[in-house]
Motif scaffolding. Structure first.
Motif, PDB file in Angstrom:
ATOM      1  N   ASP A  83     -10.238   9.501   9.813  1.00 25.23           N
ATOM      2  CA  ASP A  83     -11.544   9.892   9.058  1.00 25.23           C
ATOM      3  C   ASP A  83     -13.255   8.687   9.833  1.00 25.23           C
ATOM      4  OD1 ASP A  83     -13.038  10.466   7.372  1.00 25.23           O
ATOM      5  OD2 ASP A  83     -13.659   8.304   6.961  1.00 25.23           O
ATOM      6  N   PRO A  84     -13.102   9.792  10.470  1.00 21.21           N
ATOM      7  CA  PRO A  84     -14.464   8.495  11.250  1.00 21.21           C
ATOM      8  C   PRO A  84     -15.477   7.841  10.717  1.00 21.21           C
ATOM      9  CG  PRO A  84     -15.316  11.004  11.254  1.00 21.21           C
ATOM     10  CD  PRO A  84     -13.853  11.156  10.815  1.00 21.21           C
ATOM     11  N   GLU A  85     -15.841   8.231   9.563  1.00 25.75           N
ATOM     12  CA  GLU A  85     -16.309   7.277   8.658  1.00 25.75           C
ATOM     13  C   GLU A  85     -15.757   6.325   7.979  1.00 25.75           C
ATOM     14  OE1 GLU A  85     -19.290   7.567   4.354  1.00 25.75           O
ATOM     15  OE2 GLU A  85     -18.079   9.255   5.493  1.00 25.75           O
ATOM     16  N   ALA A 115     -12.576  11.045   1.142  1.00 23.95           N
ATOM     17  CA  ALA A 115     -11.781  11.588   2.078  1.00 23.95           C
ATOM     18  C   ALA A 115     -10.299  11.504   1.527  1.00 23.95           C
ATOM     19  CB  ALA A 115     -11.699  10.867   2.806  1.00 23.95           C
ATOM     20  N   ALA A 116      -9.641  10.956   0.815  1.00 23.37           N
ATOM     21  CA  ALA A 116      -8.686  11.072   0.142  1.00 23.37           C
ATOM     22  C   ALA A 116      -8.405  12.564  -0.201  1.00 23.37           C
ATOM     23  CB  ALA A 116      -7.902  10.081  -0.698  1.00 23.37           C
ATOM     24  N   LEU A 117      -9.817  12.891  -1.139  1.00 24.66           N
ATOM     25  CA  LEU A 117      -9.871  14.226  -2.194  1.00 24.66           C
ATOM     26  C   LEU A 117     -10.008  16.049  -0.403  1.00 24.66           C
ATOM     27  CD1 LEU A 117     -12.366  13.545  -5.043  1.00 24.66           C
ATOM     28  CD2 LEU A 117      -9.739  13.323  -4.649  1.00 24.66           C
ATOM     29  N   LEU A 118     -10.329  15.705   0.648  1.00 24.65           N
ATOM     30  CA  LEU A 118     -10.918  16.448   1.071  1.00 24.65           C
ATOM     31  C   LEU A 118      -9.573  16.504   1.510  1.00 24.65           C
ATOM     32  CD1 LEU A 118     -14.316  15.715   2.817  1.00 24.65           C
ATOM     33  CD2 LEU A 118     -13.505  17.085   1.031  1.00 24.65           C
ATOM     34  N   ARG A 119      -8.766  16.063   2.049  1.00 29.10           N
ATOM     35  CA  ARG A 119      -7.465  15.676   3.104  1.00 29.10           C
ATOM     36  C   ARG A 119      -6.745  16.235   1.635  1.00 29.10           C
ATOM     37  NH1 ARG A 119      -8.336  10.621   4.713  1.00 29.10           N
ATOM     38  NH2 ARG A 119      -7.319   9.501   3.024  1.00 29.10           N
ATOM     39  N   MET A 120      -6.346  16.391   0.135  1.00 26.80           N
ATOM     40  CA  MET A 120      -5.964  16.732  -0.472  1.00 26.80           C
ATOM     41  C   MET A 120      -6.315  18.235  -0.524  1.00 26.80           C
ATOM     42  SD  MET A 120      -5.087  16.573  -4.782  1.00 26.80           S
ATOM     43  CE  MET A 120      -5.493  14.237  -4.621  1.00 26.80           C
ATOM     44  N   LEU A 138      -4.722   6.649   0.597  1.00 29.30           N
ATOM     45  CA  LEU A 138      -6.471   5.839   0.100  1.00 29.30           C
ATOM     46  C   LEU A 138      -5.701   4.162  -0.330  1.00 29.30           C
ATOM     47  CD1 LEU A 138      -8.437   5.552  -1.624  1.00 29.30           C
ATOM     48  CD2 LEU A 138      -7.301   7.411  -3.337  1.00 29.30           C
ATOM     49  N   GLU A 139      -4.592   4.418  -0.847  1.00 29.53           N
ATOM     50  CA  GLU A 139      -4.119   2.625  -0.516  1.00 29.53           C
ATOM     51  C   GLU A 139      -3.834   2.175   0.202  1.00 29.53           C
ATOM     52  OE1 GLU A 139      -0.513   5.183  -4.591  1.00 29.53           O
ATOM     53  OE2 GLU A 139       0.281   4.313  -2.204  1.00 29.53           O
ATOM     54  N   GLN A 140      -3.816   2.532   1.205  1.00 29.04           N
ATOM     55  CA  GLN A 140      -3.988   1.399   2.736  1.00 29.04           C
ATOM     56  C   GLN A 140      -4.966   1.201   3.184  1.00 29.04           C
ATOM     57  OE1 GLN A 140      -1.842   3.824   5.415  1.00 29.04           O
ATOM     58  NE2 GLN A 140       0.482   4.362   4.657  1.00 29.04           N
ATOM     59  N   ALA A 141      -5.544   2.542   3.480  1.00 30.88           N
ATOM     60  CA  ALA A 141      -7.667   2.205   3.051  1.00 30.88           C
ATOM     61  C   ALA A 141      -7.927   1.262   2.071  1.00 30.88           C
ATOM     62  CB  ALA A 141      -8.444   3.044   2.839  1.00 30.88           C
TER      63      ALA A 141
END
Length: 279
Positions: free
Chosen positions: A187-189, A14-19, A141-144
């Motif tokens: 992010d739904p997942e 998810a982080a890579l897609l946001r980036m 990503l760190e927060q997740a």
């Protein structure tokens, strides 16, 4: 393209897609440490080959290894010509045709957990926009990961047969926090994963419906409201935490009380715990 599915793969992907979406960089990849000695590139986005997939990066080695060691973002305009990094991974980078690359460490509670990369196939200087987007993706990503860590800690606490009342109060408060957080996650997942973790926390209490009693089904929002009430929040406080109108909170509370056969807020919370809906 995902080359492996290690712990945290969903969050990294998810982080890579946001980036990619926010930075304009066509290629993004990264991974997390599986131990103290190396991290492995496990998730790829926008790549044209599998050359980088599964690559083990040692601390201090290459651009990402150096970013992890220094615990700060780094970038190079031309990877192969750079004199500020070591070149153990040139073959994999060349196979993918990458030139300009940035690397951002993922730091959770002071410990580097992995690295996110963004890249171009041209030797162009990377401006503030790509770097800012990569840093923001790493922070999310760190927060997740921090939420995942906290959930696991609470599950371990809740499963202790001798857990004292103070421990359970912490678990219950955190359960409400996690449910409130889940509905703010885009992010739904990841949202589904958080809600599933909340369900495991509730199940860890060991509460089961009494024999002969029909199972009670509450909507997710009804459970959200009761979780906040269980933590001592007023209707106004519940509304603020969940982003609802106070009248809507009252409506959810009345509905859940009716389903649980309760006449007061406290009775509803107790009944929900007995039904295994709250820890």
């Amino acid at each position: 393209m995902a080359v492996a599915h290690p712990d945290g793969a969903t969050e990294v992907r998810a982080a890579l897609l946001r980036m990619r979406r926010c930075s304009g960089l066509p290629v993004a990849f990264g991974g997390l440490f599986a131990g103290p000695r190396q991290f492995r590139i496990s998730e790829l986005a926008g790549t044209e080959s599998g050359a980088l997939g599964g690559l083990a990066i040692r601390p201090g080695a290459g651009l990402g290894g150096k970013a992890a060691t220094l615990s700060r973002p780094l970038s190079v305009t031309d990877y192969h010509a750079s004199r500020v990094i070591s070149h153990e991974y040139d073959a994999a980078v060349a196979a993918e045709g990458l030139r300009s690359i940035l690397a951002v460490p993922v730091v959770v509670r002071g410990r580097v957990r992995g690295v996110l990369y963004g890249a171009l196939r041209q030797p162009l200087a990377l401006g503030d926009r790509p770097l800012s987007a990569a840093v923001e993706a790493a922070r999310e990503l760190e927060q997740a990961l921090a939420v995942r860590d906290e959930t696991r800690r609470l599950l371990a606490m809740a499963r202790q047969p001798s857990a004292d009342p103070a421990v359970w109060e912490e678990v219950r408060e955190a359960h409400g926090d996690l449910r409130a957080l889940a509905h703010r996650v885009s992010d739904p997942e990841l949202r589904r994963e958080l809600l599933a973790a909340c369900g495991r926390l509730a199940a860890a209490s060991g509460a089961v419906p009494e024999r002969g009693q029909p199972a009670v089904e509450l909507s997710p929002r009804e459970v959200d409201v009761l979780a906040q009430v269980a933590a001592g929040a007023t209707n106004a406080g519940v509304a603020e935490r969940l982003g609802l109108r106070p009248e809507t909170v009252k409506s959810y509370l009345r509905s859940s009380m009716r389903k649980l056969g309760a006449h007061t807020r406290l009775e509803a919370v107790v009944a929900a715990r007995r039904a295994g809906l709250l820890p």
